[in-house]
Design an enzyme around this catalytic site. Structure first.
Site, short mmCIF file in Angstrom:
data_model
loop_
_atom_site.label_atom_id
_atom_site.label_comp_id
_atom_site.label_asym_id
_atom_site.label_seq_id
_atom_site.Cartn_x
_atom_site.Cartn_y
_atom_site.Cartn_z
N ARG A 17 1.09 67.15 -26.12
CA ARG A 17 -0.07 67.45 -26.62
C ARG A 17 -1.16 66.38 -25.83
O ARG A 17 -0.81 64.93 -26.24
CB ARG A 17 -0.23 67.50 -28.22
CG ARG A 17 -1.81 68.16 -28.63
CD ARG A 17 -1.85 68.64 -29.83
NE ARG A 17 -0.85 69.84 -30.03
CZ ARG A 17 -1.38 70.98 -29.95
NH1 ARG A 17 -2.60 71.23 -29.24
NH2 ARG A 17 -0.53 72.03 -29.89
N CYS A 48 -7.38 79.34 -33.04
CA CYS A 48 -7.18 77.87 -32.98
C CYS A 48 -6.56 77.25 -34.19
O CYS A 48 -7.45 77.30 -34.93
CB CYS A 48 -7.97 76.71 -32.12
SG CYS A 48 -7.43 75.42 -32.09
N ARG A 152 -8.96 68.05 -20.55
CA ARG A 152 -9.29 69.41 -20.90
C ARG A 152 -10.18 69.68 -22.16
O ARG A 152 -10.52 68.65 -22.82
CB ARG A 152 -7.93 69.95 -21.37
CG ARG A 152 -6.93 69.95 -20.55
CD ARG A 152 -5.45 70.13 -20.79
NE ARG A 152 -4.63 69.26 -21.65
CZ ARG A 152 -3.60 69.24 -22.21
NH1 ARG A 152 -3.07 70.27 -22.45
NH2 ARG A 152 -3.32 68.19 -22.99
N PHE A 153 -10.81 71.03 -21.98
CA PHE A 153 -12.08 70.98 -22.87
C PHE A 153 -11.34 71.83 -24.16
O PHE A 153 -11.04 73.14 -24.38
CB PHE A 153 -12.95 72.21 -22.28
CG PHE A 153 -13.31 71.55 -20.98
CD1 PHE A 153 -14.20 70.27 -20.70
CD2 PHE A 153 -12.70 71.97 -19.73
CE1 PHE A 153 -14.24 69.95 -19.45
CE2 PHE A 153 -12.93 71.34 -18.42
CZ PHE A 153 -13.85 70.51 -18.31
N THR A 154 -11.35 71.20 -25.31
CA THR A 154 -10.56 71.55 -26.70
C THR A 154 -11.67 71.94 -27.58
O THR A 154 -12.77 71.57 -27.70
CB THR A 154 -9.65 70.55 -26.89
OG1 THR A 154 -10.30 69.27 -27.21
CG2 THR A 154 -8.50 70.46 -25.71
N VAL A 155 -11.00 72.90 -28.26
CA VAL A 155 -11.97 72.94 -29.91
C VAL A 155 -11.03 72.43 -30.95
O VAL A 155 -9.82 72.17 -30.84
CB VAL A 155 -11.97 74.55 -30.11
CG1 VAL A 155 -13.17 75.19 -29.23
CG2 VAL A 155 -10.87 75.08 -29.91
N GLU A 170 -11.50 65.60 -32.76
CA GLU A 170 -10.00 65.49 -33.19
C GLU A 170 -10.12 66.16 -34.59
O GLU A 170 -10.76 65.49 -35.56
CB GLU A 170 -9.80 63.99 -33.38
CG GLU A 170 -8.63 63.66 -34.20
CD GLU A 170 -7.42 64.83 -33.69
OE1 GLU A 170 -6.60 65.37 -34.75
OE2 GLU A 170 -6.88 64.67 -32.70
N SER A 171 -9.69 67.25 -34.81
CA SER A 171 -9.69 67.91 -35.85
C SER A 171 -9.17 67.36 -37.55
O SER A 171 -9.96 67.43 -38.12
CB SER A 171 -8.81 69.18 -35.94
OG SER A 171 -7.44 68.77 -35.93
#
Length: 364
Positions: A17, A48, A152-155, A170-171
């Site tokens: 990841r 997600c 990369r373009f993350t949520v 960062e969740s």
């Protein structure tokens, strides 16, 4: 969740990841990012699990009127996450489709999604517009924050409208920011007293989070995106070994609660630590609620379903979903099922979305 490449694998076929890039916090003492109502915005996918935990925390902490939300389309295509097209009419309709709890209305799963196409543009159903700059793609926010960004373009994305940049993506850190109390003066007074990370339980929460993340939250991905049979079998076995560990913890907690409140009263007291809702529950829930609808078939985590193989985990799941609105109101089974089955062509090349399980979650 990423876009340009659906996953990254090492030479041995194991899933790796990406590490999040933006790691700032919000506090009264911070030089730039200070708490304020209406200054910060969340960009999420309802599919997600990492974004889901931020939506749950936002709702639990009474911050739905403090921090806005935009929701990407459930389909992540070759160009990544996208928003619904902006228009004056779509902006006018915002009041009708904007749900403070989640960004869009979370309704029970459809009986059939075969007629839903990947380019469907149902406002407030497939996603929302990007409210602040009217962008079409999540990547545009990343480039606005960092023109030379090359990952990369993350949520999820926690965005600062004042400085027009990303605070954090960062969740695990976003949920701690939301829980920290920095927004309490603006929050719903009925909810802002909840502390998901009490000091006396922090070490215990961190310990549970550590192995839950590695073996369950990320474990299902390591099994589903494995590119060798040996890696897959190792990872899927680890997932179920640690689900059994969760089952054991919850069994002890449930039996203790039964002795105090009776069988009926014990259900509402069923949490991972003592009789208290904590961050540990918030971080595990998004994986477990997706397990039977998606991970069993899509990620080949099919040694058992949760409902058939782990009665205490299933009871814990149903307690959170049915008894605490923040969990139910942010769970959208259509987004979950459509995203995974339509956005991973290497896993599901025909893009057929299974109808089951029915129901997506059992009644309490």
């Amino acid at each position: 969740m990423s876009d340009t490449k659906k996953w990254a694998n090492a030479e041995d076929g194991s899933f790796k990841r990406q590490v999040s890039s933006f790691r700032e916090t919000i506090s009264p003492s911070h030089a730039i990012f200070k708490p304020a109502k209406g200054r910060y915005w969340l960009y999420v996918s309802l599919a997600c699990p990492w974004a889901h935990r931020t939506l749950i925390t936002r709702a639990l902490k009474g911050l739905t009127s403090v921090i806005g939300v935009s929701v990407v389309h459930w389909n992540m295509d070759a160009k990544g996450w996208r928003f619904l097209p902006y228009s004056a009419s779509s902006a006018d309709e915002l009041g009708d489709v904007y749900s403070p709890a989640s960004g869009i209305a979370c309704t029970p799963t459809s009986s059939s999604v075969s007629s839903v196409t990947n380019d469907s543009q149902r406002l407030g159903v497939d996603g929302t517009i990007e409210h602040n700059y009217h962008y079409n793609r999540l990547k545009e926010l990343y480039y606005k924050a960092h023109p030379n960004y090359n990952a990369r373009f993350t949520v999820p994305v926690l965005w600062d409208l004042e400085t027009q940049t990303i605070v954090n993506n960062e969740s695990s850190e976003i949920i701690r920011i939301l829980n920290s109390g920095v927004f309490d003066e603006f929050a719903d007074p009925e909810k802002n007293q909840l502390d998901l990370l009490p000091k006396e339980l922090e070490a215990q929460i961190d310990e549970i989070n550590s192995w839950v993340y590695n073996t369950i939250n990320n474990g299902v991905y390591k099994a589903g995106f494995a590119e060798s049979p040996q890696v897959y079998e190792k990872e899927v076995s680890s997932v179920f070994e640690h689900l059994q560990k969760v089952e054991h913890i919850l069994r002890i907690n449930y039996d203790t609660a039964v002795s105090k409140y009776g069988a009926e009263g014990a259900v509402s007291k069923l949490f991972l630590i003592n009789e208290q809702l904590t961050e540990a529950d918030v971080r595990l829930y998004p994986t477990i609620v997706r397990f039977d609808p998606v991970y069993v078939q899509h990620f080949k985590c099919n040694l058992s379903t949760i409902r058939d193989g782990f009665p205490m985990v299933d009871l814990w799941l149903r307690n959170l979903y049915w008894n605490i609105p923040a969990f139910r109101d942010t769970t959208n089974f259509d987004h979950i099922k459509l995203h995974y089955t339509r956005s991973h062509p290497r896993v599901n090349p025909l893009g057929i979305t299974p109808l089951g399980p029915v129901p997506a979650i059992l009644p309490l």
